[in-house]
Structure formats: structure tokens, C-alpha cells
Scaffold this active site. Sequence first.
Site, mmCIF file in Angstrom:
data_model
loop_
_atom_site.group_PDB
_atom_site.id
_atom_site.type_symbol
_atom_site.label_atom_id
_atom_site.label_comp_id
_atom_site.label_asym_id
_atom_site.label_seq_id
_atom_site.Cartn_x
_atom_site.Cartn_y
_atom_site.Cartn_z
ATOM 1 N N ASP A 79 0.846 -1.176 0.000
ATOM 2 C CA ASP A 79 0.000 0.000 0.000
ATOM 3 C C ASP A 79 0.889 1.236 0.000
ATOM 4 O O ASP A 79 2.106 1.163 0.208
ATOM 5 C CB ASP A 79 -0.912 0.005 1.230
ATOM 6 C CG ASP A 79 -2.122 0.913 1.052
ATOM 7 O OD1 ASP A 79 -2.329 1.415 -0.074
ATOM 8 O OD2 ASP A 79 -2.854 1.132 2.033
ATOM 9 N N GLU A 88 1.674 3.902 -4.016
ATOM 10 C CA GLU A 88 1.177 2.532 -4.092
ATOM 11 C C GLU A 88 2.088 1.670 -4.962
ATOM 12 O O GLU A 88 2.401 0.518 -4.615
ATOM 13 C CB GLU A 88 -0.245 2.536 -4.636
ATOM 14 C CG GLU A 88 -1.256 3.110 -3.662
ATOM 15 C CD GLU A 88 -2.543 3.569 -4.320
ATOM 16 O OE1 GLU A 88 -3.505 3.835 -3.588
ATOM 17 O OE2 GLU A 88 -2.583 3.679 -5.563
ATOM 18 N N ASP A 118 -1.185 -0.724 5.071
ATOM 19 C CA ASP A 118 -1.649 0.649 5.257
ATOM 20 C C ASP A 118 -1.058 1.253 6.522
ATOM 21 O O ASP A 118 -0.639 2.421 6.548
ATOM 22 C CB ASP A 118 -3.176 0.661 5.317
ATOM 23 C CG ASP A 118 -3.737 2.029 5.630
ATOM 24 O OD1 ASP A 118 -3.572 2.939 4.793
ATOM 25 O OD2 ASP A 118 -4.342 2.203 6.705
ATOM 26 N N HIS A 167 -30.975 -14.541 -11.405
ATOM 27 C CA HIS A 167 -31.903 -15.225 -12.305
ATOM 28 C C HIS A 167 -33.210 -15.562 -11.586
ATOM 29 O O HIS A 167 -33.289 -15.581 -10.345
ATOM 30 C CB HIS A 167 -31.267 -16.508 -12.830
ATOM 31 C CG HIS A 167 -30.919 -17.480 -11.729
ATOM 32 N ND1 HIS A 167 -31.857 -18.298 -11.133
ATOM 33 C CD2 HIS A 167 -29.742 -17.738 -11.108
ATOM 34 C CE1 HIS A 167 -31.273 -19.030 -10.194
ATOM 35 N NE2 HIS A 167 -29.988 -18.714 -10.154
ATOM 36 N N GLU A 215 -22.030 -19.499 -11.605
ATOM 37 C CA GLU A 215 -22.150 -19.766 -10.175
ATOM 38 C C GLU A 215 -20.969 -20.583 -9.662
ATOM 39 O O GLU A 215 -20.223 -21.206 -10.432
ATOM 40 C CB GLU A 215 -23.470 -20.511 -9.910
ATOM 41 C CG GLU A 215 -23.728 -20.929 -8.477
ATOM 42 C CD GLU A 215 -23.818 -19.763 -7.491
ATOM 43 O OE1 GLU A 215 -22.763 -19.144 -7.245
ATOM 44 O OE2 GLU A 215 -24.910 -19.501 -6.952
#
Length: 376
Positions: A6, A47, A121, A181, A257
Site C-alpha cells: 500500500d 502505491e 496501510d 436469475h 455460479e
Amino acid sequence: MQIEADGGSRGNPGPAGYGAVVRDTDGEVLLERYGSLGVTTTNNVAEYTGLIEGLKAALELNATHVDVRMDSKLVVEQMSGRWQIKNPGLRPLAAEAAALVKRFDGVTFEWIPRERNKAADMLANQAMDEAKAGRGSARPSSSGSTTSNSPASEESGSGAPTLSWAPPSMDNATRIILVRHGETALTQEGRYSGRGDPALTDEGQAQAMAAAGRVAGLSRDVTAILTSPLQRCVRTAELISAEVGGVPVTVMEDLIECDFGRWEGLTFGEVQERWPREMQAWLSSTSVAPPGGESFQAVAKRVRGALATVVNSHAGGVVVLVSHVTPIKLVLRDALAAGDAFLHRLYLDAAGVSMMDVWPDGNVAVRSVNETAHLR
């Protein structure tokens, strides 16, 4: 090995720093790197520097394969080759990172929510705090190309979205309408329905038509309709297409799926009775797959790639994605920066509709989740 990287700039441009963590496959920290980058660096430069230093650290540990995880969508997509590098100030850094990548036998890039990148971070912020206090960094960067005097451009937004209560501008945003769906026979019975290919029931057809009407109500300017290859989604997409002016339906394989393996077609109770240990492990970790199936982590990886491709190819447009419970839940989990428990707490109805806006810099605004008023 795993690399978490990061970087940030307080002011963009402003005081900047980077952080990188190298872990083994069990998640144990092997090496950390962080450093200050002065006061003129943009977020994306910081970054990229975190990525570069993480790759260097992994090479020092003789890694041959690494999985890079960052919350900077821009860096991940550019290093994966899906986004162009338009900012000249980033090209030398991208080239340096690419040269390091070539020294490994294999490197993968994965976007993760900021909440899952806290360690890197924290190191980046520690570097900035120490620089502000005049102590420098405990682990200064050895790279000679980590600063830039280039002003922030459209590519130099923070890896973390800017926090604000103000409604975001729609400039350059891609609107994503997510549709599950309609009902199948397996949906009615509460059975695992993954790679099997049942058709919509009569009720499922009616639900899909209602969802199509809702999509048309949300936008008559649909620019693309993308669907899972399974017929329950394809048929739902076709009905939506007919309602929004005949927009072509395109199959996108990565919207399929999850593969539930040996659990396909069984109820939760049946699986619990036959595979109690496997079920508990699956419920406890997204890295665990059903016997002979696919883990949620694997599904998330392909779905993130699909979404990035959509945003890159249809920037500023309105795109309908017709898919299944697992892919849609994973998209919403990432969009809401939620944890994995979200997956077990969110219910998605057959033909439910969700909507979000995605900007090129990675900012996201979720507009609705599982709308079902059209089904009543």
C-alpha cells in the site's frame, strides 16, 4: 508467498509513504518494508512503490511464486494488463515493477478491500508519521525512482475512496445493475444449484419478466447485458433485453455460479448430515471448497476480474449483469467493504435487483441491494 502492499499521500501531492508485508502461505509475517517518499508524491506513485518494495523483499526471501494483494484497483488492473497506463509519471514505476515480476516463476494480482490491507496501510502511515516527526523511516526505500513531481491526474486518486456525505458526481461512473436469475425447481426446494443447468420454472419466467420491467424502470439507456452461460441466467437476460430495446446479450463465463462439487442438488440439511466437518470448515473460511468444488475465494477472484473488465470496457455506461447468488454476494461484499460474514447474512431473492456505481479510480456507491418490490 503473499505480498500486501500500500501507499498514500496526505494531500495528493503531499507527505507520502509506502508499506509492504510479505507473508508465508499460512499468513505469518516474514518481512516488512516501509519508507517515506517526501512531500511531492501522489497516491498512485506511493502505491506502486509499495508494490516494488514488496516484490524486492519477496525476492530476498527467494520466493518463486507470489500472490500480490492491494486495495489499489488501479495498480492491480494496470499490472494485470486490463487497464492502460495513461499517466506518464507512473510508467517508469510500472516498468520497474514489471521487470521484478519477470524474476518470479509466477505472480498473481488480486484486489482486496482496504479493511483486508490494514497491515500495509499501517506501515505506510507509520512512515509518514515518522517523517513528519523528523525521525525518517526505520526501513527507507532503496529505490531511486519513488518520487514524482507530476500533479495528480485522473489516475492519481487514493486507493481508499474519499469519504464524504455529499452525493457523488456521475462523471465517468459505470452503473452496474445486478440481477439474480428467476426461480428454478432447485431454487424452490432450497437445493445447492451451482454448475447444474436447470431451466426457469413458469414462476421463474414471471419473476424474470418482472425483473426486466424493474431494470427498464431504472434505466432505458442500458448499454450492455452480460450473463452467466447457464440457461437460467441467459433466459433472464433475454427477457431483460426485450424490455430495454433489444440490447444484445453477451455470455461472460466468469459470471457463472460457484461449483458446489458433490453438494450439487442437495439441501443444506442433507449436506450437513453427510459432510458435517466439511460443511463447518466451508462455513468458517472462504478459502475452503466443497468436496470436488470451488472456494468462494476462487469465485471472488474471477468475478473481480470480470467486473474490472466490464468497468474498463463500458466506462460511463449502464451495464446489466445477470448472475447467481454467490457472484452477486461477492460483488456486493467488496463494494460495501464488508467482511466474509456478510456472505452468510445477506439473502438474495430469485430475480432480485441490486445497483451500484463504479468510478475508474475504484470509488463505489451502492444504490440498492436485493430490490424485490417488482415481484409482489
